[in-house]
Design a protein around this motif. Structure first.
Motif, PDB file in Angstrom:
ATOM      1  N   GLY A 236       0.802  -1.218   0.000  1.00  0.00           N
ATOM      2  CA  GLY A 236       0.000   0.000   0.000  1.00  0.00           C
ATOM      3  C   GLY A 236       0.830   1.261   0.000  1.00  0.00           C
ATOM      4  N   ASP A 237       2.105   1.172  -0.436  1.00  0.00           N
ATOM      5  CA  ASP A 237       2.934   2.383  -0.531  1.00  0.00           C
ATOM      6  C   ASP A 237       2.332   3.352  -1.543  1.00  0.00           C
ATOM      7  N   SER A 238       2.719   4.596  -1.432  1.00  0.00           N
ATOM      8  CA  SER A 238       2.134   5.633  -2.284  1.00  0.00           C
ATOM      9  C   SER A 238       2.749   5.628  -3.685  1.00  0.00           C
ATOM     10  N   PHE A 239       1.901   5.851  -4.683  1.00  0.00           N
ATOM     11  CA  PHE A 239       2.302   5.990  -6.086  1.00  0.00           C
ATOM     12  C   PHE A 239       1.447   7.093  -6.702  1.00  0.00           C
ATOM     13  N   SER A 240       1.912   7.618  -7.801  1.00  0.00           N
ATOM     14  CA  SER A 240       1.094   8.587  -8.527  1.00  0.00           C
ATOM     15  C   SER A 240      -0.177   7.884  -9.009  1.00  0.00           C
ATOM     16  N   PRO A 241      -1.263   8.608  -9.206  1.00  0.00           N
ATOM     17  CA  PRO A 241      -2.521   7.968  -9.626  1.00  0.00           C
ATOM     18  C   PRO A 241      -2.382   7.117 -10.882  1.00  0.00           C
ATOM     19  N   GLN A 242      -1.647   7.615 -11.879  1.00  0.00           N
ATOM     20  CA  GLN A 242      -1.506   6.874 -13.129  1.00  0.00           C
ATOM     21  C   GLN A 242      -0.686   5.607 -12.932  1.00  0.00           C
ATOM     22  N   THR A 243       0.390   5.704 -12.155  1.00  0.00           N
ATOM     23  CA  THR A 243       1.222   4.525 -11.903  1.00  0.00           C
ATOM     24  C   THR A 243       0.462   3.515 -11.056  1.00  0.00           C
ATOM     25  N   LEU A 244      -0.291   3.998 -10.076  1.00  0.00           N
ATOM     26  CA  LEU A 244      -1.084   3.108  -9.224  1.00  0.00           C
ATOM     27  C   LEU A 244      -2.089   2.325 -10.063  1.00  0.00           C
ATOM     28  N   LYS A 245      -2.705   3.000 -11.014  1.00  0.00           N
ATOM     29  CA  LYS A 245      -3.666   2.341 -11.896  1.00  0.00           C
ATOM     30  C   LYS A 245      -2.973   1.264 -12.729  1.00  0.00           C
ATOM     31  N   ALA A 246      -1.781   1.576 -13.243  1.00  0.00           N
ATOM     32  CA  ALA A 246      -1.033   0.625 -14.067  1.00  0.00           C
ATOM     33  C   ALA A 246      -0.632  -0.607 -13.260  1.00  0.00           C
ATOM     34  N   LEU A 247      -0.143  -0.383 -12.031  1.00  0.00           N
ATOM     35  CA  LEU A 247       0.314  -1.499 -11.196  1.00  0.00           C
ATOM     36  C   LEU A 247      -0.842  -2.328 -10.662  1.00  0.00           C
ATOM     37  N   SER A 248      -2.023  -1.738 -10.603  1.00  0.00           N
ATOM     38  CA  SER A 248      -3.192  -2.431 -10.045  1.00  0.00           C
ATOM     39  C   SER A 248      -3.858  -3.364 -11.045  1.00  0.00           C
ATOM     40  N   SER A 249      -3.432  -3.311 -12.296  1.00  0.00           N
ATOM     41  CA  SER A 249      -4.006  -4.198 -13.297  1.00  0.00           C
ATOM     42  C   SER A 249      -3.700  -5.654 -12.936  1.00  0.00           C
ATOM     43  N   PRO A 250      -4.682  -6.559 -13.074  1.00  0.00           N
ATOM     44  CA  PRO A 250      -4.462  -7.971 -12.714  1.00  0.00           C
ATOM     45  C   PRO A 250      -3.285  -8.616 -13.460  1.00  0.00           C
ATOM     46  N   GLU A 251      -3.013  -8.146 -14.674  1.00  0.00           N
ATOM     47  CA  GLU A 251      -1.950  -8.726 -15.486  1.00  0.00           C
ATOM     48  C   GLU A 251      -0.627  -7.973 -15.378  1.00  0.00           C
ATOM     49  N   ALA A 252      -0.581  -6.942 -14.554  1.00  0.00           N
ATOM     50  CA  ALA A 252       0.590  -6.050 -14.541  1.00  0.00           C
ATOM     51  C   ALA A 252       1.883  -6.789 -14.221  1.00  0.00           C
ATOM     52  N   GLN A 253       1.934  -7.509 -13.120  1.00  0.00           N
ATOM     53  CA  GLN A 253       3.196  -8.150 -12.722  1.00  0.00           C
ATOM     54  C   GLN A 253       3.618  -9.215 -13.715  1.00  0.00           C
ATOM     55  N   ASN A 254       2.668  -9.997 -14.191  1.00  0.00           N
ATOM     56  CA  ASN A 254       3.004 -11.030 -15.170  1.00  0.00           C
ATOM     57  C   ASN A 254       3.527 -10.402 -16.455  1.00  0.00           C
ATOM     58  N   ARG A 255       2.920  -9.289 -16.861  1.00  0.00           N
ATOM     59  CA  ARG A 255       3.352  -8.621 -18.096  1.00  0.00           C
ATOM     60  C   ARG A 255       4.772  -8.070 -17.956  1.00  0.00           C
ATOM     61  N   VAL A 256       5.059  -7.428 -16.831  1.00  0.00           N
ATOM     62  CA  VAL A 256       6.391  -6.872 -16.629  1.00  0.00           C
ATOM     63  C   VAL A 256       7.429  -7.990 -16.536  1.00  0.00           C
ATOM     64  N   ASN A 257       7.088  -9.088 -15.875  1.00  0.00           N
ATOM     65  CA  ASN A 257       8.023 -10.215 -15.788  1.00  0.00           C
ATOM     66  C   ASN A 257       8.314 -10.793 -17.172  1.00  0.00           C
ATOM     67  N   GLN A 258       7.296 -10.860 -18.027  1.00  0.00           N
ATOM     68  CA  GLN A 258       7.507 -11.330 -19.394  1.00  0.00           C
ATOM     69  C   GLN A 258       8.442 -10.397 -20.152  1.00  0.00           C
ATOM     70  N   CYS A 259       8.230  -9.096 -19.988  1.00  0.00           N
ATOM     71  CA  CYS A 259       9.099  -8.119 -20.650  1.00  0.00           C
ATOM     72  C   CYS A 259      10.536  -8.250 -20.156  1.00  0.00           C
ATOM     73  N   MET A 260      10.703  -8.529 -18.866  1.00  0.00           N
ATOM     74  CA  MET A 260      12.046  -8.714 -18.314  1.00  0.00           C
ATOM     75  C   MET A 260      12.744  -9.904 -18.967  1.00  0.00           C
ATOM     76  N   GLU A 261      11.998 -10.993 -19.182  1.00  0.00           N
ATOM     77  CA  GLU A 261      12.583 -12.170 -19.833  1.00  0.00           C
ATOM     78  C   GLU A 261      13.089 -11.836 -21.225  1.00  0.00           C
ATOM     79  N   VAL A 262      12.414 -10.903 -21.885  1.00  0.00           N
ATOM     80  CA  VAL A 262      12.761 -10.559 -23.261  1.00  0.00           C
ATOM     81  C   VAL A 262      13.939  -9.595 -23.328  1.00  0.00           C
ATOM     82  N   VAL A 263      13.954  -8.581 -22.456  1.00  0.00           N
ATOM     83  CA  VAL A 263      14.961  -7.517 -22.598  1.00  0.00           C
ATOM     84  C   VAL A 263      16.242  -7.778 -21.818  1.00  0.00           C
ATOM     85  N   LYS A 264      16.211  -8.636 -20.823  1.00  0.00           N
ATOM     86  CA  LYS A 264      17.413  -8.866 -20.018  1.00  0.00           C
ATOM     87  C   LYS A 264      18.384  -9.771 -20.760  1.00  0.00           C
TER      88      LYS A 264
END
Length: 282
Positions: A236-264
């Motif tokens: 529950g740490d503070s984030f800007s409204p737009q970032t909070l909305k992005a991180l709150s998406s059900p697929e957000a963490q899975n999507r970012v982890n997939q992107c990490m697999e591709v770019v790292k």
């Protein structure tokens, strides 16, 4: 500069664009670029790395659009520039042969792998002995992913600025760990996190919707890793409204982890050709 590690596939793409501007042959432009790097940087050794063919199968299994447009553009360039087979060799083999004729060591990534990971492995191995009298490893590529490999007094990144006119010819830009940190305010090894959040449209990496480069930079500066960022969100740490909305998406963490697999970029000694000697030049 002691060792040049050249992203051969990337420089071949640059050679195609130069051939279009100058109405010349892409293979000749590739040779010209290797000679220009030699004249400017005076390396004692040059290693040219190429993709393994059949594209980046592992990364495409994670994100189907990864480098799809880039692959299509390369096929179109071959047709547009009129690069035909010579002596039974297609354009890829001709450019590889040009690197060998130049006197460079050539490393081909295994089929289904990218040369980027071979470059990361070479830099990781050679950086152990780099610095001081040994000199530097210079990675030559226009792919910004290579900034992950920057190491103080050991590994630098050399990119090319294309010519806009006769008055402003092609030039190279050298990036160090110090200049990277001054620009981004986080260490190079965290650059993959930045790309996973902000995306890399030219490579088909979409990133996290609602998070642009400015927001991604702040998030990496604050958290440093994907895990820390999502843990903070769950607390529950503070984030800007737009970032909070992005991180709150059900697929957000899975999507970012997939992107990490591709770019790292990955270091894997199994990718190195057995004949490639990574001993430092005398």
């Amino acid at each position: 500069m002691s060792v040049l590690v050249v992203d051969g596939t990337n420089i071949a793409c640059t050679a195609h664009e130069a051939a279009k501007r100058r109405k010349t042959d892409a293979v000749e432009e590739f040779k010209r670029e290797l000679q220009r790097l030699q004249d400017l940087l005076h390396p004692k050794r040059c290693i040219v790395v190429f993709d393994g063919g059949r594209r980046a199968q592992g990364r495409q299994q994670v994100q189907a659009d990864y480098k799809q447009k880039r692959h299509e553009k390369m096929l179109m360039r071959n047709e547009r520039d009129g690069i035909k087979k010579r002596g039974g060799q297609g354009p890829g083999k001709m450019i590889i042969q040009a690197a060998k004729d130049f006197g460079a060591d050539v490393a081909l990534a295994p089929i289904g792998w990218e040369g980027d990971d071979v470059i990361a492995t070479i830099c990781g191995r050679m950086a152990v002995y780099a610095g001081g009298e040994a000199g530097l490893v210079a990675v030559v590529s226009n792919d910004s992913d290579m900034q992950q490999l920057l190491r103080k007094d050991k590994v630098v990144w050399v990119s090319q600025m294309p010519a806009k006119s006769q008055k402003y010819p092609d030039r190279i830009v050298l990036e160090t760990e110090e200049s990277f940190v001054a620009k981004y305010r986080f260490p190079p090894e965290q650059y993959a996190v930045f790309l996973a959040l902000a995306g890399k449209p030219e490579a088909g990496v979409k990133g996290l919707p609602g998070v642009g480069e400015k927001s991604a930079k702040k998030l990496v500066q604050r958290f440093g890793s994907v895990e820390s960022m999502f843990s903070a969100h769950q607390r529950g740490d503070s984030f800007s409204p737009q970032t909070l909305k992005a991180l709150s998406s059900p697929e957000a963490q899975n999507r970012v982890n997939q992107c990490m697999e591709v770019v790292k970029l990955s270091e894997n000694t199994d990718l190195l050709p057995p004949e490639l000697d990574l001993a430092w030049p005398n």
